[in-house]
Design a protein around this motif. Sequence first.
Motif, mmCIF file in Angstrom:
data_model
loop_
_atom_site.group_PDB
_atom_site.id
_atom_site.type_symbol
_atom_site.label_atom_id
_atom_site.label_comp_id
_atom_site.label_asym_id
_atom_site.label_seq_id
_atom_site.Cartn_x
_atom_site.Cartn_y
_atom_site.Cartn_z
ATOM 1 N N LYS A 127 -1.222 1.133 9.630
ATOM 2 C CA LYS A 127 -2.344 1.394 8.043
ATOM 3 C C LYS A 127 -1.456 2.717 7.534
ATOM 4 C CE LYS A 127 -5.012 4.431 9.558
ATOM 5 N NZ LYS A 127 -5.600 6.086 10.172
ATOM 6 N N VAL A 128 -1.138 3.459 8.087
ATOM 7 C CA VAL A 128 -0.325 4.415 8.213
ATOM 8 C C VAL A 128 0.906 4.783 7.022
ATOM 9 C CG1 VAL A 128 1.360 6.748 8.529
ATOM 10 C CG2 VAL A 128 -0.591 6.535 10.052
ATOM 11 N N TRP A 183 -1.217 -2.162 20.591
ATOM 12 C CA TRP A 183 -1.224 -2.708 20.442
ATOM 13 C C TRP A 183 -2.542 -2.071 18.725
ATOM 14 C CZ3 TRP A 183 -6.710 -3.344 18.939
ATOM 15 C CH2 TRP A 183 -6.988 -3.459 20.021
ATOM 16 N N VAL A 184 -2.975 -0.651 19.648
ATOM 17 C CA VAL A 184 -3.731 0.103 19.007
ATOM 18 C C VAL A 184 -2.338 1.456 17.786
ATOM 19 C CG1 VAL A 184 -5.010 2.053 19.101
ATOM 20 C CG2 VAL A 184 -4.914 -0.282 20.551
ATOM 21 N N LEU A 204 -9.825 -3.378 0.919
ATOM 22 C CA LEU A 204 -8.228 -2.694 1.522
ATOM 23 C C LEU A 204 -8.758 -1.303 2.644
ATOM 24 C CD1 LEU A 204 -5.519 -3.148 -1.281
ATOM 25 C CD2 LEU A 204 -5.883 -4.213 1.124
ATOM 26 N N VAL A 205 -9.662 -0.575 1.772
ATOM 27 C CA VAL A 205 -10.513 0.581 2.162
ATOM 28 C C VAL A 205 -11.629 0.055 3.797
ATOM 29 C CG1 VAL A 205 -11.868 2.282 1.801
ATOM 30 C CG2 VAL A 205 -10.263 2.113 -0.787
ATOM 31 N N GLY A 206 -11.594 -0.590 3.461
ATOM 32 C CA GLY A 206 -12.925 -1.423 4.494
ATOM 33 C C GLY A 206 -11.798 -1.711 5.454
ATOM 34 N N LEU A 207 -10.735 -2.547 5.453
ATOM 35 C CA LEU A 207 -9.368 -2.671 6.696
ATOM 36 C C LEU A 207 -8.864 -1.352 6.995
ATOM 37 C CD1 LEU A 207 -7.935 -5.785 5.030
ATOM 38 C CD2 LEU A 207 -9.638 -5.894 6.855
ATOM 39 N N THR A 208 -9.134 -0.342 5.910
ATOM 40 C CA THR A 208 -8.098 0.865 6.560
ATOM 41 C C THR A 208 -8.657 1.969 7.116
ATOM 42 O OG1 THR A 208 -8.558 2.303 4.730
ATOM 43 C CG2 THR A 208 -6.167 1.178 5.068
ATOM 44 N N GLU A 209 -10.492 1.519 7.049
ATOM 45 C CA GLU A 209 -11.605 2.558 7.293
ATOM 46 C C GLU A 209 -11.850 2.138 9.069
ATOM 47 O OE1 GLU A 209 -12.998 5.385 7.096
ATOM 48 O OE2 GLU A 209 -11.134 5.328 5.755
ATOM 49 N N ILE A 210 -11.424 0.197 9.108
ATOM 50 C CA ILE A 210 -11.638 -0.124 10.529
ATOM 51 C C ILE A 210 -10.245 -0.254 11.243
ATOM 52 C CG2 ILE A 210 -11.500 -2.770 11.283
ATOM 53 C CD1 ILE A 210 -13.350 -3.707 8.901
#
Length: 110
Positions: free
Chosen positions: A94-95, A86-87, A63-69
């Motif tokens: 994420k927020v 989309w961005v 989950l940390v990796g996905l939020t960082e991506i």
Amino acid sequence: MQNTRLNNLFESIARSLGQWFLNPWRRLSLLIICFLFGFFLGTAIATIAGQRGTIDIMIAGLLVGLTEIASRIFYSRSFMARQALWVESINLLKVGFIYSMFVEAFKLGS
């Protein structure tokens, strides 16, 4: 790509959706839905991972990796590219997800 009927159909659908979301109220409602879906997703993942209890560290790392991506995608672009729908949707997802994780942590008292 080849100019097939299926390709033309997808291009016309994408073009009409892009025109449909140019309306500010529709864009805002989609972004609010993305935020709320991120909040729901965070609550659901925390509940499922808490019940399982065996792979908490791996899920937390994922989950940390996905939020960082998602942060890398949002903050590495110029200001005009950040306003792409989309961005912005990924960023608000994420927020909402991170906000949900904080609320879950406060519920657990940790």
